[in-house]
Design an enzyme around this catalytic site. Structure first.
Site, mmCIF file in Angstrom:
data_model
loop_
_atom_site.group_PDB
_atom_site.id
_atom_site.type_symbol
_atom_site.label_atom_id
_atom_site.label_comp_id
_atom_site.label_asym_id
_atom_site.label_seq_id
_atom_site.Cartn_x
_atom_site.Cartn_y
_atom_site.Cartn_z
ATOM 1 N N LYS A 87 67.916 54.327 -16.364
ATOM 2 C CA LYS A 87 67.916 55.308 -15.267
ATOM 3 C C LYS A 87 67.269 56.628 -15.716
ATOM 4 C CE LYS A 87 68.610 57.708 -11.695
ATOM 5 N NZ LYS A 87 67.842 57.575 -10.488
ATOM 6 N N LEU A 88 67.660 57.108 -16.895
ATOM 7 C CA LEU A 88 67.063 58.358 -17.394
ATOM 8 C C LEU A 88 65.566 58.165 -17.622
ATOM 9 C CD1 LEU A 88 69.639 59.613 -20.087
ATOM 10 C CD2 LEU A 88 69.417 60.318 -17.708
ATOM 11 N N PHE A 91 57.415 69.530 -9.527
ATOM 12 C CA PHE A 91 58.523 68.701 -9.026
ATOM 13 C C PHE A 91 59.813 69.520 -8.932
ATOM 14 C CE2 PHE A 91 58.375 67.570 -13.665
ATOM 15 C CZ PHE A 91 59.636 68.022 -14.045
ATOM 16 N N CYS A 111 67.393 66.079 -9.867
ATOM 17 C CA CYS A 111 67.541 65.147 -10.986
ATOM 18 C C CYS A 111 66.445 65.142 -12.045
ATOM 19 C CB CYS A 111 67.719 63.741 -10.446
ATOM 20 S SG CYS A 111 69.253 63.618 -9.511
ATOM 21 N N ARG A 139 67.593 71.777 -3.906
ATOM 22 C CA ARG A 139 67.934 71.925 -5.327
ATOM 23 C C ARG A 139 66.676 71.857 -6.198
ATOM 24 N NH1 ARG A 139 72.848 67.711 -5.744
ATOM 25 N NH2 ARG A 139 71.454 66.545 -4.377
ATOM 26 N N ALA A 162 81.056 62.312 -2.036
ATOM 27 C CA ALA A 162 80.398 62.068 -0.735
ATOM 28 C C ALA A 162 79.139 62.907 -0.634
ATOM 29 C CB ALA A 162 81.366 62.407 0.399
ATOM 30 N N ARG A 167 46.585 49.119 -13.721
ATOM 31 C CA ARG A 167 47.535 49.441 -14.793
ATOM 32 C C ARG A 167 48.157 50.814 -14.564
ATOM 33 N NH1 ARG A 167 43.400 48.957 -19.534
ATOM 34 N NH2 ARG A 167 42.328 50.167 -17.925
ATOM 35 N N GLU A 218 71.612 54.548 -9.429
ATOM 36 C CA GLU A 218 70.966 54.573 -8.108
ATOM 37 C C GLU A 218 69.537 55.092 -8.251
ATOM 38 O OE1 GLU A 218 71.918 53.269 -5.159
ATOM 39 O OE2 GLU A 218 69.816 53.768 -4.941
ATOM 40 N N VAL A 243 79.752 61.239 -8.509
ATOM 41 C CA VAL A 243 79.922 62.700 -8.498
ATOM 42 C C VAL A 243 78.740 63.368 -9.199
ATOM 43 C CG1 VAL A 243 82.428 62.571 -8.372
ATOM 44 C CG2 VAL A 243 81.312 62.666 -10.612
HETATM 45 P P1 NAD Z 1 76.136 65.870 -4.866
HETATM 46 O O1 NAD Z 1 76.433 67.142 -5.552
HETATM 47 O O2 NAD Z 1 75.384 65.873 -3.577
HETATM 48 O O3 NAD Z 1 77.509 65.091 -4.581
HETATM 49 C C1 NAD Z 1 78.541 64.953 -5.510
HETATM 50 C C2 NAD Z 1 79.863 65.086 -4.777
HETATM 51 O O4 NAD Z 1 80.930 64.741 -5.691
HETATM 52 C C3 NAD Z 1 80.169 66.503 -4.287
HETATM 53 O O5 NAD Z 1 80.344 66.483 -2.879
HETATM 54 C C4 NAD Z 1 81.463 66.892 -5.030
HETATM 55 O O6 NAD Z 1 82.351 67.671 -4.257
HETATM 56 C C5 NAD Z 1 82.067 65.521 -5.329
HETATM 57 N N1 NAD Z 1 83.047 65.516 -6.429
HETATM 58 C C6 NAD Z 1 82.916 66.042 -7.667
HETATM 59 N N2 NAD Z 1 84.022 65.781 -8.404
HETATM 60 C C7 NAD Z 1 84.867 65.081 -7.607
HETATM 61 C C8 NAD Z 1 86.170 64.509 -7.797
HETATM 62 N N3 NAD Z 1 86.818 64.584 -8.958
HETATM 63 N N4 NAD Z 1 86.729 63.858 -6.768
HETATM 64 C C9 NAD Z 1 86.094 63.762 -5.578
HETATM 65 N N5 NAD Z 1 84.870 64.263 -5.338
HETATM 66 C C10 NAD Z 1 84.249 64.917 -6.341
HETATM 67 O O7 NAD Z 1 75.401 64.963 -5.946
HETATM 68 P P2 NAD Z 1 74.387 63.739 -5.644
HETATM 69 O O8 NAD Z 1 73.022 64.258 -5.376
HETATM 70 O O9 NAD Z 1 75.022 62.792 -4.690
HETATM 71 O O10 NAD Z 1 74.319 63.084 -7.096
HETATM 72 C C11 NAD Z 1 75.414 62.358 -7.618
HETATM 73 C C12 NAD Z 1 74.939 61.632 -8.853
HETATM 74 O O11 NAD Z 1 73.930 60.690 -8.512
HETATM 75 C C13 NAD Z 1 74.315 62.525 -9.932
HETATM 76 O O12 NAD Z 1 74.663 62.018 -11.188
HETATM 77 C C14 NAD Z 1 72.827 62.356 -9.705
HETATM 78 O O13 NAD Z 1 72.104 62.548 -10.906
HETATM 79 C C15 NAD Z 1 72.731 60.917 -9.270
HETATM 80 N N6 NAD Z 1 71.581 60.591 -8.416
HETATM 81 C C16 NAD Z 1 71.213 61.444 -7.414
HETATM 82 C C17 NAD Z 1 70.156 61.093 -6.573
HETATM 83 C C18 NAD Z 1 69.710 62.005 -5.472
HETATM 84 O O14 NAD Z 1 68.687 61.708 -4.860
HETATM 85 N N7 NAD Z 1 70.387 63.077 -5.163
HETATM 86 C C19 NAD Z 1 69.516 59.854 -6.729
HETATM 87 C C20 NAD Z 1 69.939 59.001 -7.737
HETATM 88 C C21 NAD Z 1 70.988 59.379 -8.571
HETATM 89 C C1 UGA Z 2 63.719 60.929 -7.665
HETATM 90 C C2 UGA Z 2 63.284 59.479 -7.946
HETATM 91 O O1 UGA Z 2 62.089 59.208 -7.217
HETATM 92 C C3 UGA Z 2 64.376 58.498 -7.544
HETATM 93 O O2 UGA Z 2 63.996 57.175 -7.903
HETATM 94 C C4 UGA Z 2 65.676 58.870 -8.248
HETATM 95 O O3 UGA Z 2 66.724 58.009 -7.842
HETATM 96 C C5 UGA Z 2 66.039 60.293 -7.914
HETATM 97 O O4 UGA Z 2 64.950 61.176 -8.325
HETATM 98 C C6 UGA Z 2 67.251 60.781 -8.648
HETATM 99 O O5 UGA Z 2 67.653 60.224 -9.654
HETATM 100 O O6 UGA Z 2 67.756 61.796 -8.157
HETATM 101 P P1 UGA Z 2 63.791 62.495 -5.528
HETATM 102 O O7 UGA Z 2 63.984 63.578 -6.529
HETATM 103 O O8 UGA Z 2 64.725 62.408 -4.385
HETATM 104 O O9 UGA Z 2 63.859 61.067 -6.263
HETATM 105 O O10 UGA Z 2 62.333 62.588 -4.901
HETATM 106 P P2 UGA Z 2 60.877 62.205 -5.426
HETATM 107 O O11 UGA Z 2 60.150 61.562 -4.330
HETATM 108 O O12 UGA Z 2 60.915 61.481 -6.707
HETATM 109 O O13 UGA Z 2 60.221 63.633 -5.654
HETATM 110 C C7 UGA Z 2 60.629 64.478 -6.715
HETATM 111 C C8 UGA Z 2 59.714 65.689 -6.769
HETATM 112 O O14 UGA Z 2 58.416 65.327 -7.226
HETATM 113 C C9 UGA Z 2 59.505 66.368 -5.407
HETATM 114 O O15 UGA Z 2 59.487 67.761 -5.569
HETATM 115 C C10 UGA Z 2 58.146 65.864 -4.964
HETATM 116 O O16 UGA Z 2 57.479 66.728 -4.086
HETATM 117 C C11 UGA Z 2 57.434 65.770 -6.309
HETATM 118 N N1 UGA Z 2 56.311 64.803 -6.285
HETATM 119 C C12 UGA Z 2 56.547 63.483 -6.131
HETATM 120 C C13 UGA Z 2 55.017 65.276 -6.432
HETATM 121 O O17 UGA Z 2 54.780 66.489 -6.586
HETATM 122 N N2 UGA Z 2 53.986 64.371 -6.433
HETATM 123 C C14 UGA Z 2 54.210 63.034 -6.276
HETATM 124 O O18 UGA Z 2 53.211 62.264 -6.284
HETATM 125 C C15 UGA Z 2 55.512 62.589 -6.117
#
Ligand code: NAD
Ligand code: UGA
Length: 483
Positions: A224-225, A276, A280, A350, A13, A264, A169, A93
């Site tokens: 995604k990566l 940044f 992630c 973070r 969550a 482009r 995501e 998670v």
């Molecule tokens: P987060 O740390 O905010 O949330 C993860 C949650 O999972 C925590 O609350 C933790 O307690 C829970 N958890 C862990 N193990 C568990 C278990 N066995 N059962 C139940 N709950 C459990 O992390 P997040 O930012 O939501 O990221 C989750 C994933 O999504 C990561 O792989 C991240 O790379 C990816 N992601 C994050 C973002 C973002 O913007 N934060 C965007 C795209 C993808």
């Molecule tokens: C990023 C990606 O944009 C999402 O598509 C992806 O899902 C996510 O990571 C993830 O996998 O966690 P996020 O990290 O939430 O999203 O935010 P961004 O808007 O991408 O910004 C990332 C960092 O780059 C921030 O510190 C932001 O200030 C910086 N940034 C971004 C810049 O310095 N310049 C820019 O032009 C854009």
């Protein structure tokens, strides 16, 4: 028998699981959503009556929660019940970088994902579709499938079956709700066509069909990566150019505008900033680096690692500029830090550039006042691992017994008295409207404004008699020879 989707569960969550399931619940009234977590406090916060106290701040989130929570969206710690009832389970998670053992510092720690797979193997009933929502190293689906298969090998569990899909995501924090409601694309990777179609049908409740892409599972995991690596690479590229602008008299905003007009290249993600942050970018690039190294692709690994190296260098560079402009010493000087979140419109800190920059300034002896409209004092204390100055004497003594600087938190902007400098690190809207003429009267002269987000009104700052350093703006600074 036709497999019909009725109940959906999400394990995790967090920043992704909470908003993603909330938006899905708001778009699919006939489906029921459980969001489960091992963290009771987090679940309690999701269930808080007071919607301003949800664990995550995202514009538009509380309105959605208000309309869905306890209707077709339930936040709970009952993992067993959530898994038993689910037709589809999203794994959302955390997957942080490993801190020890093989691959430490680069590969993802998959212990939470593995724990989920084991829980699903134990508690699930009948057929279940498992969806990787977390960002995972390529071929993780294979690991999940193996753990699940082991659950179907004994007779008692023979009625269980699983399909594993990848559905990464792409939401960005601060715009999560907008991104989820109107995604550029939805990516579904897998082998089991009928499971892929069932997942697609859920998204089709609000996402146009042409935006839903089907790939094989490994392409989906790698896409995604790659997507995050490309985005971070743009930020490091423009930040490296900002340093060139500063010594040549060019202005990075003008350079960005000029190159962004090339269709482009495109205009997005070209804002130079303090480096940044976020949970992630760094983690996902390092994951890619690890993958390349693992397969003996040394040059590829080096190429991507440099994106992270430039980011680290750039963050250090900003703290050094502040020290240099303040006559080479900031010892006992009061510096106002505007913004601690890694970007605006989120309370997430973070990997925020502010962490490293503030630590560097504190170790140089500065007295920081840190302001952020959404980040709490406790979060900042956790991130800096330095206690807030509160007792009237500085308890932050380093191992050489030298006093280091200190910091205090403020949630209001009445903080400029006797300050030597202001450093803008997060582009919060309210910082754009600061009345610099009033601020100038309260600061110690010569006073400096360091704008690492290029948001302050240059004319107002200059008219107020303040010195301005704006990131990547060489026109403010003369060429290197003149300095
Ligand atoms: P987060 O740390 O905010 O949330 C993860 C949650 O999972 C925590 O609350 C933790 O307690 C829970 N958890 C862990 N193990 C568990 C278990 N066995 N059962 C139940 N709950 C459990 O992390 P997040 O930012 O939501 O990221 C989750 C994933 O999504 C990561 O792989 C991240 O790379 C990816 N992601 C994050 C973002 C973002 O913007 N934060 C965007 C795209 C993808
Ligand atoms: C990023 C990606 O944009 C999402 O598509 C992806 O899902 C996510 O990571 C993830 O996998 O966690 P996020 O990290 O939430 O999203 O935010 P961004 O808007 O991408 O910004 C990332 C960092 O780059 C921030 O510190 C932001 O200030 C910086 N940034 C971004 C810049 O310095 N310049 C820019 O032009 C854009």
């Amino acid at each position: 028998m036709v497999f019909k989707i009725k109940n959906i569960s999400c394990i995790g969550a967090g920043f992704v699981g909470g908003p993603t399931m909330s938006v899905m619940a708001s778009k699919c009234n006939d489906l029921f959503f459980h969001v489960v977590d091992i963290n009771d406090e987090r679940i309690d916060a999701w269930n808080n009556e007071d919607l301003s106290r949800l664990p995550i701040f995202e514009p538009g989130l509380k309105e959605i929660i208000e309309n869905t929570r306890n209707k077709n969206l339930l936040f709970t710690t009952n993992i067993k019940a959530a898994i038993e009832s689910a037709d589809i389970i999203f794994i959302s998670v955390n997957t942080p970088t490993k801190t020890r053992g093989i691959g430490a510092g680069k590969s993802s720690d998959l212990k939470w994902v593995e724990a989920c797979a084991r829980q699903v193997a134990e508690f699930s009933k009948g057929h279940t579709i498992i969806v990787e929502k977390s960002t995972l190293p390529v071929r993780t689906a294979e690991v999940i499938q193996k753990i699940l298969n082991s659950a179907t090998s004994d007779l008692e569990n023979a009625k269980k079956s699983f399909s594993v899909l990848s559905n990464p995501e792409f939401l960005a924090e601060g715009t999560a709700i907008r991104d989820l409601e109107n995604p550029d694309r939805v990516l579904i990777g897998g082998e089991d066509k009928s499971a892929m179609l069932l997942l697609s049908q859920i998204y089709e409740n609000w996402v146009p069909k042409e935006k839903i892409l089907f790939t094989n599972i490994w392409s989906s995991e790698l896409a995604k990566l790659t997507s995050n690596a490309f985005l971070a690479q743009r930020v490091s590229s423009i930040n490296s150019i900002s340093a060139i602008c500063e010594v040549t008299g060019a202005n990075v905003r003008e350079v960005s505008r000029a190159i962004g007009k090339d269709s482009r290249i495109g205009s997005k993600f070209l804002d130079s900033g303090p480096g940044f942050g976020g949970s992630c970018f760094k983690k996902d690039i390092l994951n890619l680096v690890y993958l390349a190294e693992y397969f003996g692709l040394k040059e590829v690994a080096k190429f991507w690692e440099e994106v992270v190296n430039i980011n680290n260098w750039h963050q250090k560079r900003i703290a050094q500029i502040v020290v240099q402009k303040l006559f080479g010493t900031i010892s006992s000087k009061k510096i106002i830090i505007l913004g601690f979140a890694f970007k605006a419109n989120t309370n997430d800190t973070r990997e925020s550039a502010a962490i490293r920059i503030c630590k560097d300034l504190i170790y140089e002896g500065a007295e920081l006042i840190i302001h952020d409209p959404k980040v709490s004092m406790l979060q900042i204390e956790k991130d800096l691992q330095i206690k807030q100055f509160s007792s009237g004497k500085n308890e932050n003594i380093d191992y050489l017994n030298n006093n280091i600087g200190n910091w205090q938190f403020s949630n209001n902007l009445n903080i400029f008295d006797d300050a030597h400098a202001v450093l803008v690190l997060t582009e919060w809207e309210e910082y754009k409207y600061i009345e610099w003429d009033k601020v100038a009267k309260r600061m110690v002269k010569p006073a400096w404004i360091f704008d690492a987000r290029s948001i302050v009104n240059i004319d107002l700052v200059k008219k107020s008699g303040l010195n301005l350093w704006s990131l990547g703006d060489g026109s403010q600074q003369g060429t290197k020879d003149e300095i």
